[in-house]
Design an enzyme around this catalytic site. Structure first.
Site, PDB file in Angstrom:
ATOM      1  N   VAL A 201      10.651   4.075 -15.145  1.00 20.72           N
ATOM      2  CA  VAL A 201      11.173   3.490 -16.371  1.00 20.72           C
ATOM      3  C   VAL A 201      10.098   2.746 -17.159  1.00 20.72           C
ATOM      4  O   VAL A 201      10.051   2.857 -18.395  1.00 20.72           O
ATOM      5  CB  VAL A 201      12.413   2.621 -16.071  1.00 20.72           C
ATOM      6  CG1 VAL A 201      12.082   1.354 -15.294  1.00 20.72           C
ATOM      7  CG2 VAL A 201      13.147   2.287 -17.343  1.00 20.72           C
TER       8      VAL A 201
ATOM      9  N   TYR B 247      13.942  10.958  -0.246  1.00 18.81           N
ATOM     10  CA  TYR B 247      13.051   9.787  -0.294  1.00 18.81           C
ATOM     11  C   TYR B 247      13.645   8.637   0.522  1.00 18.81           C
ATOM     12  O   TYR B 247      12.993   8.096   1.417  1.00 18.81           O
ATOM     13  CB  TYR B 247      12.870   9.379  -1.752  1.00 18.81           C
ATOM     14  CG  TYR B 247      11.919   8.229  -1.981  1.00 18.81           C
ATOM     15  CD1 TYR B 247      10.543   8.396  -1.896  1.00 18.81           C
ATOM     16  CD2 TYR B 247      12.402   6.954  -2.308  1.00 18.81           C
ATOM     17  CE1 TYR B 247       9.666   7.333  -2.127  1.00 18.81           C
ATOM     18  CE2 TYR B 247      11.539   5.900  -2.546  1.00 18.81           C
ATOM     19  CZ  TYR B 247      10.174   6.094  -2.452  1.00 18.81           C
ATOM     20  OH  TYR B 247       9.315   5.042  -2.686  1.00 18.81           O
TER      21      TYR B 247
HETATM   22  P1  NAD Z   1       2.000   7.326  -6.315  1.00 19.49           P
HETATM   23  O1  NAD Z   1       2.762   8.599  -6.434  1.00 19.49           O
HETATM   24  O2  NAD Z   1       1.172   6.889  -7.469  1.00 19.49           O
HETATM   25  O3  NAD Z   1       1.057   7.361  -5.036  1.00 19.49           O
HETATM   26  C1  NAD Z   1       1.330   8.102  -3.884  1.00 19.49           C
HETATM   27  C2  NAD Z   1       0.035   8.753  -3.427  1.00 19.49           C
HETATM   28  O4  NAD Z   1       0.285   9.500  -2.224  1.00 19.49           O
HETATM   29  C3  NAD Z   1      -0.519   9.749  -4.455  1.00 19.49           C
HETATM   30  O5  NAD Z   1      -1.891   9.524  -4.644  1.00 19.49           O
HETATM   31  C4  NAD Z   1      -0.246  11.108  -3.827  1.00 19.49           C
HETATM   32  O6  NAD Z   1      -1.157  12.096  -4.225  1.00 19.49           O
HETATM   33  C5  NAD Z   1      -0.336  10.778  -2.351  1.00 19.49           C
HETATM   34  N1  NAD Z   1       0.408  11.710  -1.504  1.00 19.49           N
HETATM   35  C6  NAD Z   1       1.682  12.169  -1.693  1.00 19.49           C
HETATM   36  N2  NAD Z   1       2.016  13.000  -0.702  1.00 19.49           N
HETATM   37  C7  NAD Z   1       0.937  13.068   0.135  1.00 19.49           C
HETATM   38  C8  NAD Z   1       0.674  13.769   1.339  1.00 19.49           C
HETATM   39  N3  NAD Z   1       1.580  14.584   1.885  1.00 19.49           N
HETATM   40  N4  NAD Z   1      -0.546  13.610   1.922  1.00 19.49           N
HETATM   41  C9  NAD Z   1      -1.485  12.805   1.366  1.00 19.49           C
HETATM   42  N5  NAD Z   1      -1.285  12.120   0.229  1.00 19.49           N
HETATM   43  C10 NAD Z   1      -0.086  12.248  -0.378  1.00 19.49           C
HETATM   44  O7  NAD Z   1       3.052   6.193  -5.920  1.00 19.49           O
HETATM   45  P2  NAD Z   1       2.866   4.615  -5.740  1.00 19.49           P
HETATM   46  O8  NAD Z   1       3.765   3.955  -6.687  1.00 19.49           O
HETATM   47  O9  NAD Z   1       1.434   4.261  -5.695  1.00 19.49           O
HETATM   48  O10 NAD Z   1       3.503   4.419  -4.287  1.00 19.49           O
HETATM   49  C11 NAD Z   1       2.706   4.229  -3.140  1.00 19.49           C
HETATM   50  C12 NAD Z   1       3.617   3.966  -1.939  1.00 19.49           C
HETATM   51  O11 NAD Z   1       4.396   2.796  -2.180  1.00 19.49           O
HETATM   52  C13 NAD Z   1       4.587   5.094  -1.675  1.00 19.49           C
HETATM   53  O12 NAD Z   1       4.715   5.284  -0.270  1.00 19.49           O
HETATM   54  C14 NAD Z   1       5.882   4.588  -2.255  1.00 19.49           C
HETATM   55  O13 NAD Z   1       6.999   5.141  -1.601  1.00 19.49           O
HETATM   56  C15 NAD Z   1       5.768   3.100  -2.024  1.00 19.49           C
HETATM   57  N6  NAD Z   1       6.576   2.350  -2.991  1.00 19.49           N
HETATM   58  C16 NAD Z   1       6.194   2.223  -4.300  1.00 19.49           C
HETATM   59  C17 NAD Z   1       7.005   1.535  -5.199  1.00 19.49           C
HETATM   60  C18 NAD Z   1       6.620   1.343  -6.637  1.00 19.49           C
HETATM   61  O14 NAD Z   1       7.391   0.763  -7.395  1.00 19.49           O
HETATM   62  N7  NAD Z   1       5.449   1.762  -7.079  1.00 19.49           N
HETATM   63  C19 NAD Z   1       8.217   0.991  -4.761  1.00 19.49           C
HETATM   64  C20 NAD Z   1       8.595   1.163  -3.438  1.00 19.49           C
HETATM   65  C21 NAD Z   1       7.765   1.830  -2.556  1.00 19.49           C
HETATM   66  N1  UDP Z   2      15.564   4.862 -16.397  1.00 21.49           N
HETATM   67  C1  UDP Z   2      15.935   4.931 -17.733  1.00 21.49           C
HETATM   68  N2  UDP Z   2      15.152   5.663 -18.587  1.00 21.49           N
HETATM   69  C2  UDP Z   2      14.032   6.314 -18.171  1.00 21.49           C
HETATM   70  C3  UDP Z   2      13.654   6.229 -16.812  1.00 21.49           C
HETATM   71  C4  UDP Z   2      14.452   5.503 -15.939  1.00 21.49           C
HETATM   72  O1  UDP Z   2      16.946   4.342 -18.147  1.00 21.49           O
HETATM   73  O2  UDP Z   2      13.383   6.945 -19.020  1.00 21.49           O
HETATM   74  C5  UDP Z   2      16.392   4.050 -15.488  1.00 21.49           C
HETATM   75  C6  UDP Z   2      16.818   4.761 -14.203  1.00 21.49           C
HETATM   76  O3  UDP Z   2      18.014   5.481 -14.417  1.00 21.49           O
HETATM   77  C7  UDP Z   2      17.001   3.585 -13.265  1.00 21.49           C
HETATM   78  C8  UDP Z   2      15.948   2.589 -13.714  1.00 21.49           C
HETATM   79  O4  UDP Z   2      15.593   2.950 -15.042  1.00 21.49           O
HETATM   80  O5  UDP Z   2      18.281   3.014 -13.428  1.00 21.49           O
HETATM   81  C9  UDP Z   2      14.689   2.576 -12.856  1.00 21.49           C
HETATM   82  O6  UDP Z   2      14.241   3.910 -12.736  1.00 21.49           O
HETATM   83  P1  UDP Z   2      12.889   4.302 -12.003  1.00 21.49           P
HETATM   84  O7  UDP Z   2      12.853   5.792 -11.927  1.00 21.49           O
HETATM   85  O8  UDP Z   2      11.753   3.603 -12.624  1.00 21.49           O
HETATM   86  O9  UDP Z   2      13.019   3.662 -10.527  1.00 21.49           O
HETATM   87  P2  UDP Z   2      14.181   3.637  -9.429  1.00 21.49           P
HETATM   88  O10 UDP Z   2      15.440   4.230  -9.965  1.00 21.49           O
HETATM   89  O11 UDP Z   2      13.622   4.425  -8.294  1.00 21.49           O
HETATM   90  O12 UDP Z   2      14.331   2.196  -9.142  1.00 21.49           O
END
Ligand code: NAD
Ligand code: UDP
Length: 311
Positions: free
Chosen positions: A187, A145
């Site tokens: 989380v 990722y």
């Molecule tokens: P999510 O998993 O809910 O959404 C991702 C979407 O992409 C899903 O609908 C999935 O089906 C689709 N998808 C995955 N692989 C695909 C592919 N190969 N072709 C077409 N569609 C595909 O996640 P999200 O939280 O909505 O995240 C959306 C974007 O924002 C992602 O790129 C993620 O990396 C980025 N992002 C999210 C967060 C967060 O906290 N939510 C933080 C940092 C970055």
């Molecule tokens: N985490 C936790 N319990 C859970 C899920 C996640 O303590 O049930 C912790 C995880 O180890 C991390 C933080 O919460 O330190 C955020 O995790 P998340 O998977 O939401 O996002 P990311 O690590 O990608 O920021």
């Protein structure tokens, strides 16, 4: 007049909120998704709208569409989901970026990349400004990722320099809210579901690691502002809430707000789990006039109401 807008990953958590916002503003929206982690329920209310189309498609395959703007969100975002098939995750980030940048180049569309705070890895600089280059393991379980997203940023800037593609790169910090997948292992969703079901709250490690949580409405506001920001402003720009909480504080807050009798238990910390994370958002304030408005407690209350309906 509305624009023709493509949202990849539009059936996911953030993508579905973005589609709602773009439709409400009168745009013609194409939602493209392979439904790996997304769900048609997230966009069900939009199906049948005259300015909304859903295309089931995988971004690792090219596609030709006529659009003015592309939001590239397609990629599984939670560790559980992106580690399920890590090779596919890298393909989605890298080939997805190449295909969407190629499309943007052909049709002269502006394109925004949903990048991530994960490009900073386990940061030695705290809080993280955009100028920090990160501390990322190339061979760990999060690398598919983190490194996939880093290469995607590189591709965005190379298409910009080499082909003059109009790019915007957004580094998203942990975001939460309605439409999160209840089993995605993140989380906020984990703790709320566990609390509502009276199960143990699983804190990984000692719970002293920190995260900064942004409510989805604030995040989408920042995303739309970045897409429509001045010509020549590419980012990367951090979008996140600088309020920093330990995971233990989050667990206690969720227990309090749900009134749950759940107990906190401690489980092993997954490898490469970043110890701290907090955005510097000066650039977003200056360029976009953006800063978050919804404090964690208020956002958690709204998210708890959503999960009460589905679990
Ligand atoms: P999510 O998993 O809910 O959404 C991702 C979407 O992409 C899903 O609908 C999935 O089906 C689709 N998808 C995955 N692989 C695909 C592919 N190969 N072709 C077409 N569609 C595909 O996640 P999200 O939280 O909505 O995240 C959306 C974007 O924002 C992602 O790129 C993620 O990396 C980025 N992002 C999210 C967060 C967060 O906290 N939510 C933080 C940092 C970055
Ligand atoms: N985490 C936790 N319990 C859970 C899920 C996640 O303590 O049930 C912790 C995880 O180890 C991390 C933080 O919460 O330190 C955020 O995790 P998340 O998977 O939401 O996002 P990311 O690590 O990608 O920021």
């Amino acid at each position: 007049m509305g624009k023709r807008v493509l949202v990849t990953g539009g059936a996911g958590f953030l993508g579905s909120h973005l589609c709602d916002r773009l439709i409400a503003e009168g745009n013609d929206v194409i939602c493209l998704d392979n439904l790996f982690t997304g769900n048609k329920n997230n966009i069900r209310h939009l199906i049948g709208h005259p300015y909304f189309e859903f295309i089931r498609h995988d971004v690792i395959e090219p596609i030709h569409l006529e659009v003015d703007q592309i939001y590239n969100l397609a990629c599984p975002a939670s560790p559980v989901h992106y580690q399920y098939n890590p090779i596919k995750t890298t393909k989605t980030s890298v080939l997805g970026a190449i295909n969407m940048l190629g499309l943007a180049k052909r049709v002269h569309a502006r394109i925004l990349q949903a990048s991530t705070s994960e490009v900073y890895g386990d940061p030695e600089v705290h809080p993280q400004p955009e100028s920090y280059r990160g501390c990322v393991n190339t061979i760990g379980i999060r690398s598919c990722y983190d490194e996939g997203k880093r290469v995607a940023e590189t591709l965005f800037f190379d298409y910009h320099r080499q082909n003059h593609v109009d790019i915007k790169v957004m580094r998203i910090f942990n975001t939460y809210g309605p439409n999160m997948h209840p089993n995605d292992g993140r989380v906020v969703s984990n703790f709320i579901v566990q609390a509502l079901q009276g199960k143990d709250i699983t804190v990984y490690g000692d719970g002293s690691q920190t995260r900064s949580f942004c409510y989805v409405d604030d995040l989408i506001e920042g995303m739309v502002r970045l897409m429509n920001s001045r010509d020549g402003f590419t980012g990367p720009v951090n979008i996140g809430n600088p309020g920093e909480f330990t995971i233990l504080q989050l667990a206690e807050m969720v227990i309090k707000l749900t009134g749950s009798s759940s107990k906190i238990i401690f489980e092993p910390l997954p490898s490469d789990d970043p110890l701290q994370r907090k955005p510097v958002i000066d650039l977003a304030k200056k360029e976009l006039g953006w800063e978050p408005t919804i404090p964690l407690e208020e956002g958690l209350k709204k998210t708890i109401e959503y999960f009460k309906l589905i679990v």
